[in-house]
Scaffold this active site. Structure first.
Site, PDB file in Angstrom:
ATOM      1  N   CYS A 100       0.844  -1.183   0.000  1.00 29.66           N
ATOM      2  CA  CYS A 100       0.000   0.000   0.000  1.00 29.66           C
ATOM      3  C   CYS A 100       0.884   1.240   0.000  1.00 29.66           C
ATOM      4  O   CYS A 100       2.093   1.165  -0.188  1.00 29.66           O
ATOM      5  CB  CYS A 100      -0.900   0.004   1.234  1.00 29.66           C
ATOM      6  SG  CYS A 100      -1.839  -1.527   1.477  1.00 29.66           S
TER       7      CYS A 100
ATOM      8  N   ASP B 182      -4.456  -9.083   8.235  1.00 33.46           N
ATOM      9  CA  ASP B 182      -3.177  -9.099   8.943  1.00 33.46           C
ATOM     10  C   ASP B 182      -2.932  -7.777   9.662  1.00 33.46           C
ATOM     11  O   ASP B 182      -2.240  -7.734  10.679  1.00 33.46           O
ATOM     12  CB  ASP B 182      -2.031  -9.418   7.982  1.00 33.46           C
ATOM     13  CG  ASP B 182      -1.887  -8.404   6.859  1.00 33.46           C
ATOM     14  OD1 ASP B 182      -2.913  -7.859   6.417  1.00 33.46           O
ATOM     15  OD2 ASP B 182      -0.748  -8.169   6.408  1.00 33.46           O
TER      16      ASP B 182
ATOM     17  N   LEU C  84       8.303 -14.301 -10.934  1.00 34.24           N
ATOM     18  CA  LEU C  84       9.220 -13.846 -11.970  1.00 34.24           C
ATOM     19  C   LEU C  84      10.262 -14.935 -12.193  1.00 34.24           C
ATOM     20  O   LEU C  84      11.042 -15.251 -11.290  1.00 34.24           O
ATOM     21  CB  LEU C  84       9.909 -12.544 -11.547  1.00 34.24           C
ATOM     22  CG  LEU C  84       9.004 -11.345 -11.297  1.00 34.24           C
ATOM     23  CD1 LEU C  84       9.831 -10.135 -10.881  1.00 34.24           C
ATOM     24  CD2 LEU C  84       8.177 -11.018 -12.533  1.00 34.24           C
TER      25      LEU C  84
ATOM     26  N   VAL D  23      12.114 -11.831 -22.063  1.00 29.54           N
ATOM     27  CA  VAL D  23      12.939 -12.486 -23.076  1.00 29.54           C
ATOM     28  C   VAL D  23      13.343 -11.467 -24.138  1.00 29.54           C
ATOM     29  O   VAL D  23      12.785 -10.370 -24.219  1.00 29.54           O
ATOM     30  CB  VAL D  23      12.193 -13.670 -23.730  1.00 29.54           C
ATOM     31  CG1 VAL D  23      11.900 -14.752 -22.696  1.00 29.54           C
ATOM     32  CG2 VAL D  23      10.893 -13.209 -24.382  1.00 29.54           C
TER      33      VAL D  23
ATOM     34  N   SER E 212       9.677 -13.050  -6.209  1.00 32.61           N
ATOM     35  CA  SER E 212      10.916 -12.662  -6.888  1.00 32.61           C
ATOM     36  C   SER E 212      12.104 -13.346  -6.226  1.00 32.61           C
ATOM     37  O   SER E 212      12.094 -13.614  -5.026  1.00 32.61           O
ATOM     38  CB  SER E 212      11.078 -11.136  -6.828  1.00 32.61           C
ATOM     39  OG  SER E 212      12.409 -10.743  -7.090  1.00 32.61           O
ATOM     40  N   GLY E 213      13.157 -13.582  -7.009  1.00 30.09           N
ATOM     41  CA  GLY E 213      14.365 -14.224  -6.500  1.00 30.09           C
ATOM     42  C   GLY E 213      15.421 -13.266  -5.990  1.00 30.09           C
ATOM     43  O   GLY E 213      16.556 -13.689  -5.732  1.00 30.09           O
TER      44      GLY E 213
END
Length: 623
Positions: free
Chosen positions: A2, A101, A268, A298, A373-374
């Site tokens: 947010c 939460d 991703l 790509v 995400s990594g």
């Protein structure tokens, strides 16, 4: 995720808060709210822009009041273990009226107090908590600083917000530039290394801290309190197999917690071991029939395309891939850079940020609200090429010459890292006497610039250098642009590798667990080998979300670059960059062969992005 904003003032600043709402609307399009209170002599405003992720009902809207009506919160982020915290509070007799939460976080802060509650949280957050019974306002950010929170402070006023442009709008007027921050970016390609910003007077709430403002005092003051520090304790020498299983279990649990959502999820996927591991862990948790919503960037240029590896993972998972082709026209490239610099609040560091922006646009088109995400895997597991250099350097300093030679030979034999060495990228980590000679593009205003030491300092361990990347040199800028590009499209990014339990477990591990037998990320590759295709687990090259930007700058984008480098550009007028030296350096860069030479693409891209940013934020800059 947010947007939040607020103020404390001896005047009522309702207008400024309504302006903040409009500036940050992209962060939270689902609902918004403002609250105005007076505590003693102080007027307080709290604003929230909501992106609904957990409990989509109005019960999760903010600002949210505590059950007794005495305390309030505005909160951005996710505390992933909120269900466990809720269960603990329910055992203590507390009752809840929603599945949000936010209600759990507010109850925890009120029941335990911020100092005791924050260490229990596992997640990413930035919040403002008005603690009514104790006449104080608490600001806080998560341990790694994934979620942003900025402030502008004077004795009689405090403004805070999720984005810098929001504070600029609320405060009004023009700000001086911070030349030290600009110098780090322009000359060292560094961003977010400390709590300063490009605007003098606007700062970040430090990660892993809470900031207390006493509302009973006649003047405002900020008290900074850390609630978490990384400690270094080596495991027993015989802990190999146990550590491997523990890393595997912690990683899967980090992914599991980040799959808690009432809206669609995605990931991703770059085809590297980190993002691929998250994808297989998602499938393990959600089941083989779950739609993982794989998203990949790509390129039509085979030199920069990773489709081969992306498709290997997709086949293993039996999942389709939503691919974003990076084939926009040169004219579009500058339009995109203008957009991402505006959303980013700072100059960006490469076209990879545009890739992220386009991936988030695709996620929105597909209705995917939460994306994993990594980011953080390379810093955690010594995935970058520089870590091998740091490790060998530390071994030589300690007199472990045979081990250093053995390590070097193992990487040479595997042809993993050494073949990818580039002086263009490595030069900023070298001492000055080893760096190649090059033109200095710094302008007059940067004459007092003090560079950061990026190499391995004397008596510094590799683990301590990893920690610096988490705290200053790498993770802060990566999480910064991921937050801005995802929020530009009202998407939420979650990073399992930034789980504090993984950080506490893996960073203190001796280098032999991470750099071994010619492989980076050794312990993690072993842990994930049963789940990943071997072509991914033992993949030798490393790219990530790449694009052919180095060649674009020399050819397709050259006319536009020369226009931005024109004599009348703001970076020259403001004394930030030396015009003649930059133009000469750019000519030399264009004559370099692909991926060869001493001039890195970032040496050209950074002044380009700086000029674009200066033009976008021109109205806020003291000229």
């Amino acid at each position: 995720m947010c947007g939040i904003a607020g103020f404390i003032s001896n005047n009522n600043n309702n207008l400024e808060l309504s302006q903040a709402e409009s500036i940050q609307k992209h962060r939270g399009p689902d609902a918004s709210g403002c609250l105005y209170l007076q505590v003693g002599d102080w007027h307080i405003g709290l604003a929230h822009q909501r992106l609904s992720i957990i409990d989509l009902s109005d019960a999760g809207n903010q600002p949210m009041a505590a059950a007794d009506g005495q305390s309030w919160i505005i909160y951005n982020g996710e505390v992933y273990n909120y269900l466990e915290i809720r269960a603990e509070l329910e055992q203590a007799g507390l009752q809840f009226h929603s599945t949000s939460d936010t209600e759990v976080i507010l109850a925890a802060l009120q029941y335990w107090g911020p100092e005791k509650a924050l260490p229990k949280f596992n997640g990413m957050w930035a919040f403002a908590y008005l603690d009514g019974p104790h006449n104080r306002l608490i600001l806080s950010r998560d341990r790694v600083g994934v979620k942003p929170l900025y402030y502008f402070f004077s004795e009689r006023q405090l403004y805070f917000a999720s984005e810098i442009k929001t504070i600029l709008t609320m405060v009004g007027g023009r700000f001086s530039l911070n030349y030290q921050v600009i110098g780090k970016y322009l000359l060292q390609s560094l961003l977010e290394t400390d709590n300063q910003t490009f605007f003098a007077g606007i700062a970040k709430v430090p990660a892993a801290h809470l900031v207390e403002i006493d509302l009973a005092s006649p003047s405002l003051s900020l008290t900074f309190k850390p609630y978490w520090r990384l400690h270094f304790a080596e495991p027993p020498n015989d802990a190999g197999e146990g550590i491997l299983k523990e890393v595997q279990d912690l990683f899967f649990d980090a992914v599991r917690l980040r799959l808690r959502s009432d809206v669609p999820l995605g990931i991703l996927l770059s085809g590297g071991v980190d993002s691929s591991a998250i994808a297989v862990a998602m499938q393990q948790v959600l089941g083989p029939g779950a739609n993982l919503n794989l998203l990949s960037a790509v390129s039509r240029d085979h030199r920069f395309d990773e489709s081969q590896y992306i498709d290997i993972v997709a086949r293993r998972l039996d999942q389709p891939v939503h691919k974003v082709m990076l084939d926009f026209q040169p004219s579009q490239a500058f339009d995109y850079l203008e957009k991402v610099c505006w959303f980013n609040d700072e100059p960006v560091y490469s076209f990879a940020v545009v890739s992220q922006y386009l991936l988030m646009q695709k996620a929105k088109e597909l209705g995917i609200t939460v994306v994993l995400s990594g980011q953080g895997g390379d810093e955690l597991l010594c995935g970058y090429k520089k870590y091998l250099g740091f490790y060998i350097q530390s071994l030589l300093r300690q007199g472990h010459i045979p081990t250093a030679l053995k390590t070097f030979w193992s990487f040479w034999r595997q042809d993993t890292v050494l073949g990818q060495f580039s002086i263009m990228e490595a030069k900023r980590y070298l001492p000055s006497f080893l760096r190649p000679q090059e033109l200095n593009i710094a302008g007059e205003k940067l004459k007092d610039f003090q560079p950061e030491i990026l190499g391995l300092s004397n008596n510094m361990t590799l683990q301590e250098r990893q920690a610096l990347d988490y705290q200053r040199f790498s993770i802060p800028i990566l999480t910064h642009f991921e937050d801005r590009m995802s929020m530009a499209w009202a998407r939420e990014l979650r990073e399992p590798f930034l789980d504090y339990r993984l950080i506490e477990k893996i960073i203190p591990l001796p280098p032999r667990y991470k750099l071994r037998h010619g492989w980076t990320k050794y312990i993690f590759r072993q842990a994930m080998a049963p789940f990943l295709p071997p072509e991914i687990t033992w993949r030798k090259d490393k790219q990530g979300f790449v694009n052919p930007q180095s060649e674009w700058l020399k050819h397709e984008l050259r006319p536009g670059v020369l226009d931005y480098f024109g004599q009348d550009s703001l970076m020259f007028k403001l004394g930030l960059v030396n015009h003649d030296n930059l133009r000469q350096k750019y000519r030399a860069y264009c004559q370099q062969s692909a991926l060869k030479g001493n001039i890195w693409l970032i040496d050209i891209f950074n002044p380009l992005a700086l000029e674009i940013w200066l033009r976008k934020f021109h109205d806020f800059i003291q000229l």
